[in-house]
Scaffold this motif. Structure first.
Motif, mmCIF file in Angstrom:
data_model
loop_
_atom_site.group_PDB
_atom_site.id
_atom_site.type_symbol
_atom_site.label_atom_id
_atom_site.label_comp_id
_atom_site.label_asym_id
_atom_site.label_seq_id
_atom_site.Cartn_x
_atom_site.Cartn_y
_atom_site.Cartn_z
ATOM 1 N N GLU A 10 0.826 -1.207 0.000
ATOM 2 C CA GLU A 10 0.000 0.000 0.000
ATOM 3 C C GLU A 10 0.863 1.260 0.000
ATOM 4 O O GLU A 10 0.560 2.231 -0.703
ATOM 5 C CB GLU A 10 -0.938 -0.005 1.199
ATOM 6 N N ARG A 11 1.950 1.236 0.749
ATOM 7 C CA ARG A 11 2.861 2.380 0.793
ATOM 8 C C ARG A 11 3.535 2.581 -0.563
ATOM 9 O O ARG A 11 3.644 3.702 -1.053
ATOM 10 C CB ARG A 11 3.906 2.169 1.874
ATOM 11 N N ALA A 12 3.966 1.487 -1.184
ATOM 12 C CA ALA A 12 4.604 1.566 -2.509
ATOM 13 C C ALA A 12 3.627 2.127 -3.534
ATOM 14 O O ALA A 12 3.990 2.993 -4.336
ATOM 15 C CB ALA A 12 5.107 0.188 -2.938
ATOM 16 N N GLU A 13 2.394 1.664 -3.500
ATOM 17 C CA GLU A 13 1.382 2.159 -4.443
ATOM 18 C C GLU A 13 1.136 3.654 -4.250
ATOM 19 O O GLU A 13 1.021 4.402 -5.227
ATOM 20 C CB GLU A 13 0.085 1.374 -4.293
ATOM 21 N N ALA A 14 1.066 4.098 -3.023
ATOM 22 C CA ALA A 14 0.844 5.519 -2.745
ATOM 23 C C ALA A 14 2.020 6.357 -3.248
ATOM 24 O O ALA A 14 1.818 7.414 -3.860
ATOM 25 C CB ALA A 14 0.635 5.731 -1.249
ATOM 26 N N LEU A 15 3.234 5.886 -3.016
ATOM 27 C CA LEU A 15 4.414 6.596 -3.499
ATOM 28 C C LEU A 15 4.436 6.666 -5.019
ATOM 29 O O LEU A 15 4.743 7.711 -5.604
ATOM 30 C CB LEU A 15 5.691 5.910 -3.011
ATOM 31 N N LEU A 16 4.117 5.564 -5.660
ATOM 32 C CA LEU A 16 4.112 5.510 -7.123
ATOM 33 C C LEU A 16 3.109 6.493 -7.712
ATOM 34 O O LEU A 16 3.424 7.226 -8.646
ATOM 35 C CB LEU A 16 3.779 4.100 -7.605
ATOM 36 N N ARG A 17 1.914 6.489 -7.176
ATOM 37 C CA ARG A 17 0.864 7.366 -7.709
ATOM 38 C C ARG A 17 1.159 8.836 -7.425
ATOM 39 O O ARG A 17 0.770 9.705 -8.188
ATOM 40 C CB ARG A 17 -0.482 6.939 -7.174
ATOM 41 N N ALA A 18 1.866 9.111 -6.342
ATOM 42 C CA ALA A 18 2.245 10.490 -6.039
ATOM 43 C C ALA A 18 3.367 10.955 -6.965
ATOM 44 O O ALA A 18 3.349 12.088 -7.453
ATOM 45 C CB ALA A 18 2.685 10.604 -4.590
ATOM 46 N N LYS A 19 4.319 10.088 -7.228
ATOM 47 C CA LYS A 19 5.472 10.456 -8.058
ATOM 48 C C LYS A 19 5.138 10.435 -9.544
ATOM 49 O O LYS A 19 5.614 11.278 -10.301
ATOM 50 C CB LYS A 19 6.630 9.495 -7.770
ATOM 51 N N TYR A 20 4.338 9.455 -9.957
ATOM 52 C CA TYR A 20 3.988 9.289 -11.370
ATOM 53 C C TYR A 20 2.467 9.383 -11.503
ATOM 54 O O TYR A 20 1.765 8.381 -11.340
ATOM 55 C CB TYR A 20 4.478 7.932 -11.900
ATOM 56 N N THR A 21 1.979 10.573 -11.808
ATOM 57 C CA THR A 21 0.530 10.785 -11.831
ATOM 58 C C THR A 21 -0.154 9.981 -12.935
ATOM 59 O O THR A 21 -1.345 9.702 -12.834
ATOM 60 C CB THR A 21 0.201 12.278 -12.003
ATOM 61 N N VAL A 26 -0.028 4.230 -17.712
ATOM 62 C CA VAL A 26 1.183 3.670 -18.319
ATOM 63 C C VAL A 26 1.308 2.182 -18.010
ATOM 64 O O VAL A 26 1.528 1.362 -18.902
ATOM 65 C CB VAL A 26 2.442 4.437 -17.841
ATOM 66 N N VAL A 27 1.180 1.822 -16.753
ATOM 67 C CA VAL A 27 1.363 0.429 -16.341
ATOM 68 C C VAL A 27 -0.009 -0.253 -16.298
ATOM 69 O O VAL A 27 -0.462 -0.726 -15.264
ATOM 70 C CB VAL A 27 2.113 0.336 -14.994
ATOM 71 N N SER A 28 -0.621 -0.314 -17.447
ATOM 72 C CA SER A 28 -1.919 -0.980 -17.572
ATOM 73 C C SER A 28 -1.694 -2.447 -17.945
ATOM 74 O O SER A 28 -0.592 -2.827 -18.356
ATOM 75 C CB SER A 28 -2.753 -0.309 -18.659
ATOM 76 N N ARG A 29 -2.727 -3.231 -17.819
ATOM 77 C CA ARG A 29 -2.641 -4.653 -18.168
ATOM 78 C C ARG A 29 -2.199 -4.821 -19.630
ATOM 79 O O ARG A 29 -1.325 -5.625 -19.938
ATOM 80 C CB ARG A 29 -3.982 -5.340 -17.930
ATOM 81 N N ASP A 30 -2.789 -4.038 -20.531
ATOM 82 C CA ASP A 30 -2.442 -4.131 -21.954
ATOM 83 C C ASP A 30 -0.977 -3.778 -22.199
ATOM 84 O O ASP A 30 -0.285 -4.454 -22.963
ATOM 85 C CB ASP A 30 -3.331 -3.216 -22.798
ATOM 86 N N THR A 54 10.447 -1.072 -6.740
ATOM 87 C CA THR A 54 11.459 -1.145 -7.799
ATOM 88 C C THR A 54 10.884 -1.785 -9.049
ATOM 89 O O THR A 54 11.129 -1.321 -10.167
ATOM 90 C CB THR A 54 12.686 -1.935 -7.314
ATOM 91 N N LYS A 55 10.116 -2.833 -8.866
ATOM 92 C CA LYS A 55 9.491 -3.520 -10.000
ATOM 93 C C LYS A 55 8.552 -2.569 -10.749
ATOM 94 O O LYS A 55 8.586 -2.490 -11.978
ATOM 95 C CB LYS A 55 8.698 -4.729 -9.487
ATOM 96 N N ALA A 56 7.749 -1.847 -10.014
ATOM 97 C CA ALA A 56 6.772 -0.948 -10.635
ATOM 98 C C ALA A 56 7.450 0.221 -11.347
ATOM 99 O O ALA A 56 7.073 0.568 -12.470
ATOM 100 C CB ALA A 56 5.797 -0.440 -9.579
ATOM 101 N N VAL A 57 8.450 0.823 -10.713
ATOM 102 C CA VAL A 57 9.166 1.936 -11.341
ATOM 103 C C VAL A 57 9.890 1.447 -12.591
ATOM 104 O O VAL A 57 9.889 2.119 -13.623
ATOM 105 C CB VAL A 57 10.153 2.596 -10.355
ATOM 106 N N SER A 58 10.476 0.278 -12.528
ATOM 107 C CA SER A 58 11.171 -0.282 -13.693
ATOM 108 C C SER A 58 10.196 -0.554 -14.832
ATOM 109 O O SER A 58 10.487 -0.242 -15.990
ATOM 110 C CB SER A 58 11.909 -1.562 -13.304
ATOM 111 N N ALA A 59 9.052 -1.131 -14.520
ATOM 112 C CA ALA A 59 8.044 -1.394 -15.550
ATOM 113 C C ALA A 59 7.574 -0.080 -16.164
ATOM 114 O O ALA A 59 7.485 0.044 -17.385
ATOM 115 C CB ALA A 59 6.862 -2.161 -14.958
ATOM 116 N N TYR A 60 7.292 0.897 -15.337
ATOM 117 C CA TYR A 60 6.861 2.216 -15.808
ATOM 118 C C TYR A 60 7.904 2.806 -16.755
ATOM 119 O O TYR A 60 7.585 3.261 -17.855
ATOM 120 C CB TYR A 60 6.649 3.141 -14.600
#
Length: 71
Positions: A10-21, A26-30, A54-60
């Motif tokens: 939950e913390r990682a998701e909040a950080l990701l959404r705050a940093k990358y609006t 971008v990181v959709s299923r498709d 790290t996984k999410a930022v790398s994928a993004y």
């Protein structure tokens, strides 16, 4: 242990959404599927990473840099 893992997610998701609006766009299923089809080795290495942030930022970053996501 499960509660600690869930809190970290939950913390990682909040950080990701705050940093990358545009993270969810971008990181959709498709886009993940397109990344996996075009670059299977990179997708496998991302999948092997246990650090969710790290996984999410790398994928993004890869999806943006390889032009998989377009505005």
């Amino acid at each position: 242990a499960q509660e600690k893992h869930k809190t970290a997610e939950e913390r990682a998701e909040a950080l990701l959404r705050a940093k990358y609006t545009d993270f969810d766009k971008v990181v959709s299923r498709d886009n993940i599927e397109m990344l996996t089809e075009a670059y299977p080795e990179l997708a496998r290495s991302l999948h092997a990473t246990n650090d969710l942030y790290t996984k999410a930022v790398s994928a993004y970053t890869l999806i943006k840099k390889f032009g998989i996501y377009q505005d």
